[in-house]
Design a protein around this motif. Sequence first.
Motif, PDB file in Angstrom:
ATOM      1  N   ARG A 286      47.375  56.032  73.005  1.00  0.00           N
ATOM      2  CA  ARG A 286      46.744  55.258  74.087  1.00  0.00           C
ATOM      3  C   ARG A 286      45.330  55.758  74.352  1.00  0.00           C
ATOM      4  O   ARG A 286      44.389  54.962  74.494  1.00  0.00           O
ATOM      5  N   GLN A 287      45.166  57.053  74.405  1.00  0.00           N
ATOM      6  CA  GLN A 287      43.837  57.616  74.645  1.00  0.00           C
ATOM      7  C   GLN A 287      42.889  57.311  73.489  1.00  0.00           C
ATOM      8  O   GLN A 287      41.692  57.074  73.696  1.00  0.00           O
ATOM      9  N   ALA A 288      43.412  57.275  72.267  1.00  0.00           N
ATOM     10  CA  ALA A 288      42.579  56.943  71.106  1.00  0.00           C
ATOM     11  C   ALA A 288      42.103  55.498  71.168  1.00  0.00           C
ATOM     12  O   ALA A 288      40.970  55.190  70.788  1.00  0.00           O
ATOM     13  N   VAL A 289      42.970  54.602  71.633  1.00  0.00           N
ATOM     14  CA  VAL A 289      42.567  53.205  71.809  1.00  0.00           C
ATOM     15  C   VAL A 289      41.451  53.113  72.844  1.00  0.00           C
ATOM     16  O   VAL A 289      40.458  52.400  72.648  1.00  0.00           O
ATOM     17  N   ILE A 290      41.592  53.846  73.930  1.00  0.00           N
ATOM     18  CA  ILE A 290      40.544  53.832  74.961  1.00  0.00           C
ATOM     19  C   ILE A 290      39.229  54.371  74.392  1.00  0.00           C
ATOM     20  O   ILE A 290      38.154  53.786  74.619  1.00  0.00           O
ATOM     21  N   ARG A 291      39.294  55.458  73.639  1.00  0.00           N
ATOM     22  CA  ARG A 291      38.058  56.001  73.028  1.00  0.00           C
ATOM     23  C   ARG A 291      37.457  54.987  72.053  1.00  0.00           C
ATOM     24  O   ARG A 291      36.229  54.867  71.959  1.00  0.00           O
ATOM     25  N   GLY A 292      38.312  54.270  71.327  1.00  0.00           N
ATOM     26  CA  GLY A 292      37.823  53.246  70.418  1.00  0.00           C
ATOM     27  C   GLY A 292      37.103  52.126  71.145  1.00  0.00           C
ATOM     28  O   GLY A 292      36.095  51.594  70.661  1.00  0.00           O
ATOM     29  N   LEU A 293      37.601  51.764  72.321  1.00  0.00           N
ATOM     30  CA  LEU A 293      36.918  50.763  73.143  1.00  0.00           C
ATOM     31  C   LEU A 293      35.598  51.310  73.665  1.00  0.00           C
ATOM     32  O   LEU A 293      34.588  50.597  73.722  1.00  0.00           O
ATOM     33  N   GLN A 294      35.586  52.580  74.018  1.00  0.00           N
ATOM     34  CA  GLN A 294      34.365  53.197  74.549  1.00  0.00           C
ATOM     35  C   GLN A 294      33.244  53.237  73.524  1.00  0.00           C
ATOM     36  O   GLN A 294      32.086  52.934  73.837  1.00  0.00           O
ATOM     37  N   ASP A 295      33.565  53.647  72.296  1.00  0.00           N
ATOM     38  CA  ASP A 295      32.491  53.859  71.315  1.00  0.00           C
ATOM     39  C   ASP A 295      32.230  52.648  70.423  1.00  0.00           C
ATOM     40  O   ASP A 295      31.397  52.708  69.522  1.00  0.00           O
ATOM     41  N   GLY A 296      32.920  51.541  70.677  1.00  0.00           N
ATOM     42  CA  GLY A 296      32.657  50.319  69.924  1.00  0.00           C
ATOM     43  C   GLY A 296      33.452  50.183  68.642  1.00  0.00           C
ATOM     44  O   GLY A 296      33.301  49.188  67.928  1.00  0.00           O
ATOM     45  N   THR A 297      34.298  51.161  68.333  1.00  0.00           N
ATOM     46  CA  THR A 297      35.169  51.015  67.169  1.00  0.00           C
ATOM     47  C   THR A 297      36.057  49.788  67.343  1.00  0.00           C
ATOM     48  O   THR A 297      36.277  49.018  66.402  1.00  0.00           O
ATOM     49  N   ILE A 298      36.593  49.616  68.555  1.00  0.00           N
ATOM     50  CA  ILE A 298      37.357  48.420  68.901  1.00  0.00           C
ATOM     51  C   ILE A 298      36.421  47.473  69.616  1.00  0.00           C
ATOM     52  O   ILE A 298      35.871  47.791  70.671  1.00  0.00           O
ATOM     53  N   ASP A 299      36.224  46.309  69.030  1.00  0.00           N
ATOM     54  CA  ASP A 299      35.193  45.384  69.497  1.00  0.00           C
ATOM     55  C   ASP A 299      35.605  44.559  70.698  1.00  0.00           C
ATOM     56  O   ASP A 299      34.757  44.170  71.507  1.00  0.00           O
ATOM     57  N   MET A 300      36.895  44.240  70.783  1.00  0.00           N
ATOM     58  CA  MET A 300      37.298  43.255  71.787  1.00  0.00           C
ATOM     59  C   MET A 300      38.696  43.528  72.310  1.00  0.00           C
ATOM     60  O   MET A 300      39.494  44.221  71.686  1.00  0.00           O
ATOM     61  N   ILE A 301      38.952  42.955  73.468  1.00  0.00           N
ATOM     62  CA  ILE A 301      40.279  42.977  74.071  1.00  0.00           C
ATOM     63  C   ILE A 301      40.884  41.595  73.901  1.00  0.00           C
ATOM     64  O   ILE A 301      40.251  40.582  74.221  1.00  0.00           O
ATOM     65  N   ALA A 302      42.086  41.540  73.356  1.00  0.00           N
ATOM     66  CA  ALA A 302      42.799  40.284  73.147  1.00  0.00           C
ATOM     67  C   ALA A 302      44.227  40.462  73.628  1.00  0.00           C
ATOM     68  O   ALA A 302      44.835  41.508  73.405  1.00  0.00           O
ATOM     69  N   THR A 303      44.794  39.452  74.283  1.00  0.00           N
ATOM     70  CA  THR A 303      46.061  39.671  74.988  1.00  0.00           C
ATOM     71  C   THR A 303      47.278  39.708  74.084  1.00  0.00           C
ATOM     72  O   THR A 303      48.270  40.355  74.406  1.00  0.00           O
ATOM     73  N   ASP A 304      47.270  38.992  72.957  1.00  0.00           N
ATOM     74  CA  ASP A 304      48.494  38.766  72.181  1.00  0.00           C
ATOM     75  C   ASP A 304      49.568  38.182  73.099  1.00  0.00           C
ATOM     76  O   ASP A 304      50.737  38.577  73.056  1.00  0.00           O
ATOM     77  N   HIS A 305      49.171  37.219  73.929  1.00  0.00           N
ATOM     78  CA  HIS A 305      50.076  36.525  74.853  1.00  0.00           C
ATOM     79  C   HIS A 305      51.241  35.946  74.061  1.00  0.00           C
ATOM     80  O   HIS A 305      51.061  35.056  73.238  1.00  0.00           O
ATOM     81  N   ALA A 306      52.442  36.487  74.313  1.00  0.00           N
ATOM     82  CA  ALA A 306      53.611  36.136  73.499  1.00  0.00           C
ATOM     83  C   ALA A 306      54.804  35.821  74.399  1.00  0.00           C
ATOM     84  O   ALA A 306      55.620  36.695  74.697  1.00  0.00           O
ATOM     85  N   PRO A 307      54.921  34.582  74.854  1.00  0.00           N
ATOM     86  CA  PRO A 307      55.994  34.222  75.781  1.00  0.00           C
ATOM     87  C   PRO A 307      57.359  34.125  75.100  1.00  0.00           C
ATOM     88  O   PRO A 307      57.474  33.659  73.963  1.00  0.00           O
ATOM     89  N   HIS A 308      58.400  34.568  75.821  1.00  0.00           N
ATOM     90  CA  HIS A 308      59.792  34.395  75.408  1.00  0.00           C
ATOM     91  C   HIS A 308      60.604  34.009  76.636  1.00  0.00           C
ATOM     92  O   HIS A 308      60.204  34.283  77.776  1.00  0.00           O
ATOM     93  N   SER A 309      61.747  33.407  76.409  1.00  0.00           N
ATOM     94  CA  SER A 309      62.593  32.987  77.522  1.00  0.00           C
ATOM     95  C   SER A 309      63.307  34.188  78.138  1.00  0.00           C
ATOM     96  O   SER A 309      63.448  35.250  77.521  1.00  0.00           O
ATOM     97  N   VAL A 310      63.770  33.987  79.351  1.00  0.00           N
ATOM     98  CA  VAL A 310      64.532  35.031  80.045  1.00  0.00           C
ATOM     99  C   VAL A 310      65.785  35.377  79.252  1.00  0.00           C
ATOM    100  O   VAL A 310      66.148  36.550  79.112  1.00  0.00           O
TER     101      VAL A 310
END
Length: 421
Positions: A286-310
């Motif tokens: 998790r911390q590595a993902v945050i660092r990737g967002l900080q330094d531009g390694t990870i360019d964007m945030i995308a939700t992967d919105h994936a609905p399923h039924s109850v």
Amino acid sequence: MTGIRGGRILDPATGTEKTADLLIQDGKIAAMGQGLDFSGCEEIIEAEGLTVAPGLVDVHVHFRDPGLTYKEDIHTGAAAAAAGGFTTVVCMANTRPVTDNPETLRYVLEQGKDTGIHVLACASVTKGMQGKELTDMQELRRQGAAGFTDDGIPILDRELLRRALLEADALQVPVSLHEEDPALIAQNGINRGRISEKLGIGGSPAEAEITMVEQDCRLAEETGTAVNIQHISTAGAVEAVRRSKARGSRVTAEAAPHHFTLTEDAVPEYGTLAKMNPPLRTEADRQAVIRGLQDGTIDMIATDHAPHSVAEKAKPLTEAPSGIIGLETALALGITELVKPGHLTLMELMEKMSRNPAKLYHLPFPGVAAGAPADLVIFDENQEWVPEHFASKAVNTPFKGRKLTGQVRYTICGGKIVYQA
């Protein structure tokens, strides 16, 4: 004509941050400045204390339409997007039938036109997402495909993927890749580690993602083509992308809010609501993902919105489908987990949720300026709220009932208010 008075303009297109009024007419921003004349406005939005930014762009959503509309459909998915501040979304191709043909693609795009937001769609890289034969990428692009992906299933045939990358490059669109090697996975949706051992589940090891990201980064470098790494979740994969970018590749990467917010420790607490592909990992990941967002390694945030039924999510952990909804909580999670702790500025968050995603699909992004399309989100970055009710058909999220900071007040698309809190 609509007026927006006294909002804080936050525009990642230009780096502008200032207080100003806006006038919206005929779907565009007609004027921006101080003390504008609102006498001709039919509606005035009082935005003092609120942030006005370009509408958010999500390059990774599943609207389950056609074929699985008991989970979600294009209209309810778009309503969820609008409630989350998104004015543009890109649908994945794993519909039923798969979006590997012009008829299904046209259906998605035509349905999207009636939603009030911009609904784009990727076509699949391979026919039926079987990983054996390429689709007619040229024809699908001609019919409006924004890009190509077999999201949900990795493409294991290296030569087939090479051909796909070269074809997509000629068409000037990206290929987005789901990076999980099934040969290394005993049970998907749960990280292989301390929690999976406690539960007696084989799980999905970090290596399943890392090895494929490393391979596909090398292929991107060899071909000189654009590759987008989807929903990156491991420290090793973040580092592989970082090294590849340093070597001059055209690799981009996206991170989902759940991967910078939660860890595998959420599984015992939330059960199947914390089951997703790729799975929630360790705190170090998790911390590595945050660092990737900080330094531009990870360019964007995308939700992967994936609905399923109850009913589907009520199945045992090893049987329930993977995935959570994400559109209506994404901005708040970004503010709560990234901006408030000081990992990103609000401007940097907006860049990763609007400007950079638009750039991936070569979408115009004039920002908040006179003459630009009036695609806007207006939100209170300091407002605390608790998600309880959703515009989505689905409620499969561990964030229901969790106090978050940052609430969308209005979403405006094409000059029309498509969501109001």
